[in-house]
Design an enzyme around this catalytic site. Structure first.
Site, PDB file in Angstrom:
ATOM      1  N   CYS A 111     -34.238  25.376  12.980  1.00  0.00           N
ATOM      2  CA  CYS A 111     -33.350  26.529  12.758  1.00  0.00           C
ATOM      3  C   CYS A 111     -33.692  27.726  13.644  1.00  0.00           C
ATOM      4  O   CYS A 111     -32.834  28.248  14.366  1.00  0.00           O
ATOM      5  CB  CYS A 111     -33.335  26.925  11.281  1.00  0.00           C
ATOM      6  SG  CYS A 111     -34.892  27.613  10.651  1.00  0.00           S
TER       7      CYS A 111
ATOM      8  N   HIS B 183     -35.246  30.017   6.608  1.00  0.00           N
ATOM      9  CA  HIS B 183     -34.099  29.457   7.326  1.00  0.00           C
ATOM     10  C   HIS B 183     -33.238  30.570   7.910  1.00  0.00           C
ATOM     11  O   HIS B 183     -33.005  31.598   7.281  1.00  0.00           O
ATOM     12  CB  HIS B 183     -33.251  28.586   6.402  1.00  0.00           C
ATOM     13  CG  HIS B 183     -32.238  27.771   7.141  1.00  0.00           C
ATOM     14  ND1 HIS B 183     -32.578  26.665   7.880  1.00  0.00           N
ATOM     15  CD2 HIS B 183     -30.897  27.930   7.295  1.00  0.00           C
ATOM     16  CE1 HIS B 183     -31.482  26.157   8.439  1.00  0.00           C
ATOM     17  NE2 HIS B 183     -30.453  26.916   8.109  1.00  0.00           N
TER      18      HIS B 183
ATOM     19  N   HIS C 205     -25.708  26.781  12.488  1.00  0.00           N
ATOM     20  CA  HIS C 205     -27.166  26.621  12.390  1.00  0.00           C
ATOM     21  C   HIS C 205     -27.582  25.175  12.615  1.00  0.00           C
ATOM     22  O   HIS C 205     -26.752  24.262  12.718  1.00  0.00           O
ATOM     23  CB  HIS C 205     -27.656  27.098  11.018  1.00  0.00           C
ATOM     24  CG  HIS C 205     -27.188  26.267   9.853  1.00  0.00           C
ATOM     25  ND1 HIS C 205     -27.887  26.162   8.675  1.00  0.00           N
ATOM     26  CD2 HIS C 205     -26.078  25.472   9.681  1.00  0.00           C
ATOM     27  CE1 HIS C 205     -27.236  25.360   7.833  1.00  0.00           C
ATOM     28  NE2 HIS C 205     -26.147  24.941   8.420  1.00  0.00           N
TER      29      HIS C 205
END
Length: 375
Positions: free
Chosen positions: A290, A339, A351
């Protein structure tokens, strides 16, 4: 004389009881063996456990990324210090060589003064402590000696600093190995659970992932089409009132206007990687985790941002409300902020989700949103 009696034989009733007990034990064992298959977790239960393991792996991945970033920083600092130490030692050697030449000249002219012998000793600090000898030297000699003294002190400090950083580097490498093992253990456990599924169950899960990826592809295509129409409208309506683009969310992922040129470049770079696989610890160009995606994307816009999601929270203006987000803002999820992705408009995030997935658009509601950051 002791009597010899025959052992007492078990009664028929006792034999019957033992036989019944043994038979019951066998029956219970058989029932347990038959019941075991019914305890096998369902596909949904396996998916839930696997998703949890992937989340835990993602948490460990960000810690791994942090340790890796620290290792690279320490290696760079140690290299710089070692270069400084080497150059400094060369300078000291050259200065001492110059003073040695002076001593040779004095020797040829009548011998070396005892004070100059001290000057050429291995420890100029000790020499300078003998202040009574300074008046026996020329100003040039004293200045040269002081220069050597300062450089040797600096070298000593740099060597100590390099030694400390080498110790930190060893600890960081150990931490890096531990985090890598932790991530791999989570992924191995998840794979073991997936392997317990039937072929049909595995196919069903794979189909779900493929649907998510196809939806992302359709979303990307729709965004490109909408943006093309918008750009065409702006071109044909130039000079008219209201033709200037605004930063409002248009309702389609990818079709809104980022807040700055650099943000737009970074977001476009991230969009260009749709469909690339998630692999922990990577930051492009062919796979990402991420924060690897967001840091790589900004690097394409000639801006360096930190490698980890937690550190990326500190590089801009915080946006608490989702309604205030604009396309290209970084968005952070989970209470420990492990994240990160790009806000894509219309409640969507662009993402790299987790292991087993690819870079794609997804609803932000899939994860607990914390806040956004406008870089």
């Amino acid at each position: 004389m002791a009597s010899h009696r025959r052992p007492k034989q078990p009664s028929r009733a006792r034999v019957t009881v033992l036989t019944v007990t043994a038979a019951a034990a066998v029956a219970l064992t058989a029932q347990s063996a038959q019941a075991a298959p019914s305890e096998k977790p369902t596909k949904d239960e396996v998916k839930s456990k696997v998703d949890k393991l992937y989340e835990e792996a993602a948490q460990a991945t960000e810690k791994y990324n942090g340790a890796k970033e620290k290792q690279e920083k320490l290696e760079g600092e140690i290299g710089t210090l070692q270069d400084k130490v080497a150059r400094g030692q060369d300078e000291v050697n050259e200065l001492r060589s110059d003073l040695g030449s002076l001593a040779s000249a004095q020797y040829r002219s009548g011998g070396i003064d005892p004070s100059l012998q001290l000057l050429l000793s291995a420890d100029p600090d000790s020499y300078l402590d003998k202040a009574s000898t300074l008046d026996q030297l020329s100003g040039q000699q004293v200045e040269a000696l002081r220069t050597i003294q300062e450089k040797q002190r600096s070298l000593s400090q740099q060597r100590q600093e390099a030694g400390d950083k080498l110790g930190d580097l060893a600890d960081t490498r150990t931490e890096l190995g531990d985090k890598k093992s932790e991530v791999q253990a989570k992924l191995n456990e998840a794979q073991k659970l997936l392997n317990s599924l039937t072929a049909a169950e595995k196919a069903a899960l794979e189909a779900e992932e493929q649907r998510a990826s196809r939806n992302s592809e359709r979303t990307a295509l729709k965004a490109q089409q909408d943006q093309a129409k918008k750009d065409s409208g702006k071109s044909s309506g130039s000079g008219k009132s209201g033709s200037t683009a605004t930063n409002t969310d248009t309702g389609t992922p990818g079709s809104g206007k980022p807040t700055s040129g650099r943000t737009a470049s970074a977001y476009a770079a991230a969009q260009s990687k749709l469909g690339k696989p998630y692999i922990y610890g990577t930051n492009g160009p062919n796979s990402f985790d991420c924060s690897g995606l967001t840091s790589w994307a900004y690097a394409q816009a000639n801006q360096t941002i930190p490698r980890t999601s937690q550190a990326q929270t500190q590089i801009g203006t915080r946006i608490n409300s989702q309604s205030d987000l604009q396309v290209g803002d970084l968005v952070f999820f989970y209470s420990d902020l492990h994240h990160v992705g790009f806000y894509a408009g219309n409640g969507q995030v662009l993402h790299a989700p987790r292991s087993g997935t690819v870079v794609r658009y997804e609803p932000m509601s899939n994860m607990p949103y914390m806040f956004g950051v406008r870089v």
